[in-house]
Design an enzyme around this catalytic site. Structure first.
Site, PDB file in Angstrom:
ATOM      1  CG  HIS A 107     -64.210  48.643 -84.896  1.00 62.82           C
ATOM      2  ND1 HIS A 107     -63.929  49.490 -85.954  1.00 62.82           N
ATOM      3  CD2 HIS A 107     -64.548  47.457 -85.451  1.00 62.82           C
ATOM      4  CE1 HIS A 107     -64.076  48.835 -87.092  1.00 62.82           C
ATOM      5  NE2 HIS A 107     -64.454  47.601 -86.827  1.00 62.82           N
ATOM      6  N   GLY A 165     -71.264  43.872 -84.499  1.00 60.63           N
ATOM      7  CA  GLY A 165     -72.112  45.042 -84.722  1.00 60.63           C
ATOM      8  C   GLY A 165     -73.397  44.677 -85.461  1.00 60.63           C
ATOM      9  CG  HIS A 194     -65.139  52.850 -87.187  1.00 58.72           C
ATOM     10  ND1 HIS A 194     -66.230  52.478 -86.440  1.00 58.72           N
ATOM     11  CD2 HIS A 194     -65.125  52.027 -88.254  1.00 58.72           C
ATOM     12  CE1 HIS A 194     -66.863  51.498 -87.035  1.00 58.72           C
ATOM     13  NE2 HIS A 194     -66.205  51.183 -88.138  1.00 58.72           N
TER      14      HIS A 194
END
Ligand code: PAF
Length: 293
Positions: free
Chosen positions: A37, A147, A34
């Protein structure tokens, strides 16, 4: 963009890039890519000449087989997303290469993996650190990007990288959010519409905690009580944890908050009453400023 399946193929590619003096970045993913990323790939590009995205749904980090089976697998659109984001290589390792028959070797980081997701998902981090070690050994990157949404994972991987002397840089990239504030996650698509609406209580509770601090509240208990009350409005969810912690050690924050403090949240949503959606566990976090300017 090259697509490489074998470990030897990736190692040869990486060795050749390194020998030519180019910096290699690795973005490890489990696919179902998504825009969050995509931002990791862009961040990787800022730190390296070549970017490899690995796509592997790692069985050993799922403590619930239902969660592993239901994890979205969207290889065609993932390859398209990698191409559009400017990746040089997508590595799609085979499970039997990463975990050969009889595999019995684990990488386990102690301490940092005990609280939060470690407590509610036994064995999860052992699976993450084991697979990330295998990814690092094959891709031999100079830098790897993860992340910040998975705040504890990032802390654990930093610890492991330092302890094992991988000699590579770990970069944490900011959480990307939907327009309404929900942190992007591959799991969001599995929420029923009602659960999706209720999931906003997570970001609202992060905002609420920061707002209380801004108004001068410093009591750990008072902030946690307000956060828990707000999360309780998500009637379709169970709170796995809502915790205030030191952002470096992940030790519990003091009774009177006095420095940057991690608010980490995990909720387990049930499917909607009309049967739509699936059981979905969402996490989010924010490092709260305790003395905002
Ligand atoms: O964050 C993830 O997607 C996974 O935990 C990772 C780092 C790719 C390991 O499987």
């Amino acid at each position: 963009m090259k697509i490489i399946e074998t470990r030897a193929g990736l190692q040869d590619w990486s060795d050749a890039e390194r020998a030519s003096g180019r910096r290699v970045a690795l973005v490890p993913t489990m696919g179902a890519l998504h825009p969050g990323h995509v931002s990791l790939v862009r961040e990787a590009r800022r730190h390296a000449d070549r970017v490899v995205v690995s796509i592997f749904v790692n069985p050993t980090q799922f403590n619930d087989p239902k969660d592993f089976d239901g994890y979205p697998r969207t290889l065609e659109s993932d390859l398209e997303a990698c191409r559009a984001a400017g990746a040089d290589v997508v590595w799609t390792p085979r499970a039997d290469e990463l975990y050969p028959a009889g595999a019995a070797t684990w990488v386990d980081v102690e301490g940092l993996t005990d609280p939060l997701c470690g407590a509610s998902r036994p064995g999860h981090f052992r699976g993450v650190t084991t697979v990330v070690t295998k990814l690092f050994l094959a891709a031999r990157p100079h830098v790897a990007v993860f992340g910040q949404k998975d705040f504890q994972q990032l802390a654990v991987i930093r610890r492991m990288t330092a302890d094992l002397g991988f000699g590579l840089e770990i970069v944490g990239a900011p959480t990307v959010r939907e327009a309404d504030g929900l942190a992007m996650s591959s799991r969001n698509v599995r929420l029923g519409p009602r659960a999706r609406a209720q999931a906003l209580r997570i970001v609202e509770s992060l905002d609420l905690a920061q707002a209380l601090l801004r108004r001068g509240e410093r009591s750990h208990a008072a902030i946690l009580e307000a956060v828990t009350k707000k999360l309780g409005e998500a009637s379709q969810a169970t709170i796995h944890y809502a915790d205030l912690r030191d952002p470096t050690t992940l030790e519990p924050a003091p009774a009177v908050l006095e420095g940057p403090t991690l608010l980490a949240i995990a909720l387990l949503f049930q499917k909607d009453p009309d049967g739509r959606g699936a059981e979905v566990r969402l996490i989010d976090n924010r490092v709260l400023e305790v003395d905002p300017a």
